[in-house]
Design a protein around this motif. Structure first.
Motif, PDB file in Angstrom:
ATOM      1  N   LEU A 253      17.112 -33.500 -13.016  1.00  0.00           N
ATOM      2  CA  LEU A 253      15.916 -34.201 -12.535  1.00  0.00           C
ATOM      3  C   LEU A 253      14.670 -33.739 -13.289  1.00  0.00           C
ATOM      4  N   MET A 254      14.590 -32.438 -13.565  1.00  0.00           N
ATOM      5  CA  MET A 254      13.440 -31.916 -14.293  1.00  0.00           C
ATOM      6  C   MET A 254      13.372 -32.517 -15.691  1.00  0.00           C
ATOM      7  N   ALA A 255      14.516 -32.625 -16.361  1.00  0.00           N
ATOM      8  CA  ALA A 255      14.528 -33.227 -17.694  1.00  0.00           C
ATOM      9  C   ALA A 255      14.029 -34.669 -17.634  1.00  0.00           C
ATOM     10  N   TRP A 256      14.460 -35.426 -16.629  1.00  0.00           N
ATOM     11  CA  TRP A 256      14.022 -36.812 -16.509  1.00  0.00           C
ATOM     12  C   TRP A 256      12.513 -36.909 -16.316  1.00  0.00           C
TER      13      TRP A 256
ATOM     14  N   VAL B 225      28.718 -33.464 -19.305  1.00  0.00           N
ATOM     15  CA  VAL B 225      27.563 -32.701 -19.778  1.00  0.00           C
ATOM     16  C   VAL B 225      26.672 -33.600 -20.631  1.00  0.00           C
ATOM     17  N   GLY B 226      27.285 -34.559 -21.320  1.00  0.00           N
ATOM     18  CA  GLY B 226      26.523 -35.475 -22.161  1.00  0.00           C
ATOM     19  C   GLY B 226      25.437 -36.227 -21.409  1.00  0.00           C
ATOM     20  N   LEU B 227      25.658 -36.493 -20.135  1.00  0.00           N
ATOM     21  CA  LEU B 227      24.644 -37.205 -19.335  1.00  0.00           C
ATOM     22  C   LEU B 227      23.340 -36.421 -19.224  1.00  0.00           C
ATOM     23  N   SER B 228      23.423 -35.115 -19.338  1.00  0.00           N
ATOM     24  CA  SER B 228      22.205 -34.313 -19.225  1.00  0.00           C
ATOM     25  C   SER B 228      21.292 -34.489 -20.443  1.00  0.00           C
ATOM     26  N   PHE B 229      21.809 -35.092 -21.515  1.00  0.00           N
ATOM     27  CA  PHE B 229      20.985 -35.354 -22.700  1.00  0.00           C
ATOM     28  C   PHE B 229      20.416 -36.774 -22.707  1.00  0.00           C
ATOM     29  N   LEU B 230      20.773 -37.573 -21.746  1.00  0.00           N
ATOM     30  CA  LEU B 230      20.255 -38.935 -21.653  1.00  0.00           C
ATOM     31  C   LEU B 230      18.728 -38.981 -21.493  1.00  0.00           C
ATOM     32  N   PRO B 231      18.107 -38.084 -20.717  1.00  0.00           N
ATOM     33  CA  PRO B 231      16.640 -38.116 -20.631  1.00  0.00           C
ATOM     34  C   PRO B 231      15.961 -37.892 -21.981  1.00  0.00           C
ATOM     35  N   LEU B 232      16.574 -37.084 -22.831  1.00  0.00           N
ATOM     36  CA  LEU B 232      16.034 -36.832 -24.167  1.00  0.00           C
ATOM     37  C   LEU B 232      16.027 -38.118 -24.991  1.00  0.00           C
TER      38      LEU B 232
ATOM     39  N   ALA C  66      11.993 -35.451  -5.884  1.00  0.00           N
ATOM     40  CA  ALA C  66      13.417 -35.215  -5.623  1.00  0.00           C
ATOM     41  C   ALA C  66      13.810 -33.801  -6.034  1.00  0.00           C
ATOM     42  N   MET C  67      13.321 -33.346  -7.186  1.00  0.00           N
ATOM     43  CA  MET C  67      13.644 -31.987  -7.622  1.00  0.00           C
ATOM     44  C   MET C  67      13.078 -30.961  -6.645  1.00  0.00           C
ATOM     45  N   THR C  68      11.884 -31.200  -6.164  1.00  0.00           N
ATOM     46  CA  THR C  68      11.274 -30.292  -5.190  1.00  0.00           C
ATOM     47  C   THR C  68      12.109 -30.216  -3.929  1.00  0.00           C
ATOM     48  N   LEU C  69      12.608 -31.356  -3.464  1.00  0.00           N
ATOM     49  CA  LEU C  69      13.448 -31.371  -2.263  1.00  0.00           C
ATOM     50  C   LEU C  69      14.776 -30.653  -2.503  1.00  0.00           C
ATOM     51  N   VAL C  70      15.353 -30.836  -3.672  1.00  0.00           N
ATOM     52  CA  VAL C  70      16.617 -30.158  -4.003  1.00  0.00           C
ATOM     53  C   VAL C  70      16.408 -28.649  -4.046  1.00  0.00           C
ATOM     54  N   ILE C  71      15.338 -28.214  -4.666  1.00  0.00           N
ATOM     55  CA  ILE C  71      15.049 -26.769  -4.730  1.00  0.00           C
ATOM     56  C   ILE C  71      14.765 -26.221  -3.334  1.00  0.00           C
ATOM     57  N   PHE C  72      14.035 -26.991  -2.523  1.00  0.00           N
ATOM     58  CA  PHE C  72      13.802 -26.565  -1.144  1.00  0.00           C
ATOM     59  C   PHE C  72      15.141 -26.381  -0.419  1.00  0.00           C
TER      60      PHE C  72
END
Length: 171
Positions: free
Chosen positions: A58-61, A132-139, A29-35
């Protein structure tokens, strides 16, 4: 203890497999988003504003999910050089020290990740409209899985269940 570990093994194996597949999906998914971002910027001359934020999340996940599975399977750094010359008891001690260090790090990931989530919950990612807090959920999730898989490794070792293929999820 041995029977309990064998009883929960299918569940933990399934959890590890699900985390690995989720990490793989996240990578694709990250590859497709970057593409799409590159295509938008250089072909359409209009880069989507949301793509970088989504790609970083996505990268963090996939990094934290993949790392936790790597812990379960024993693919992370350890005392490999010394393992070739150590007697069996020494190998057990070094592996346990390594697992305890990983356990401490994973616990810190969960604790500080939770603090970061709580501290940034009120802020919003402008391009996504999400906290922004959601971005720390993968951690936090990655730390929790790492704790689970590390404790499993330690318990298996002291229950006499450890072997080279004990943690393989590819079956």
């Amino acid at each position: 203890m041995r029977d309990a570990l064998l009883a929960i093994d299918p569940f933990i194996r399934l959890l590890a497999k699900a985390a690995l597949y989720a990490a793989g999906v996240g990578l694709v998914a990250m590859t497709l988003v970057i593409f799409w971002q590159v295509f938008g910027r250089y072909v359409l001359n209009s880069s989507p504003s949301w793509s970088e934020s989504v790609a970083v999340i996505l990268m963090a996940w996939f990094i934290f999910l993949g790392a936790s599975v790597g812990i379960r399977e024993g693919y992370h750094l350890g005392f490999d050089v010394l393992m070739y010359v150590m007697p069996p008891t020494g190998k057990i001690v070094l592996r346990t020290i390594s697992d305890l260090a990983v356990l401490g790090f994973a616990l810190a990931m969960m604790i500080y990740g939770t603090q970061l989530l709580q501290g940034t919950w009120g802020a919003v990612i402008p391009t996504l409209g999400l906290s922004v807090g959601l971005s720390f959920l993968p951690l936090i999730v990655g730390g929790g899985l790492s704790i689970l898989f590390t404790v499993e490794r330690i318990l298996r070792r002291f229950s006499g269940l450890e072997n080279a293929n004990a943690f393989a999820i590819a079956d």
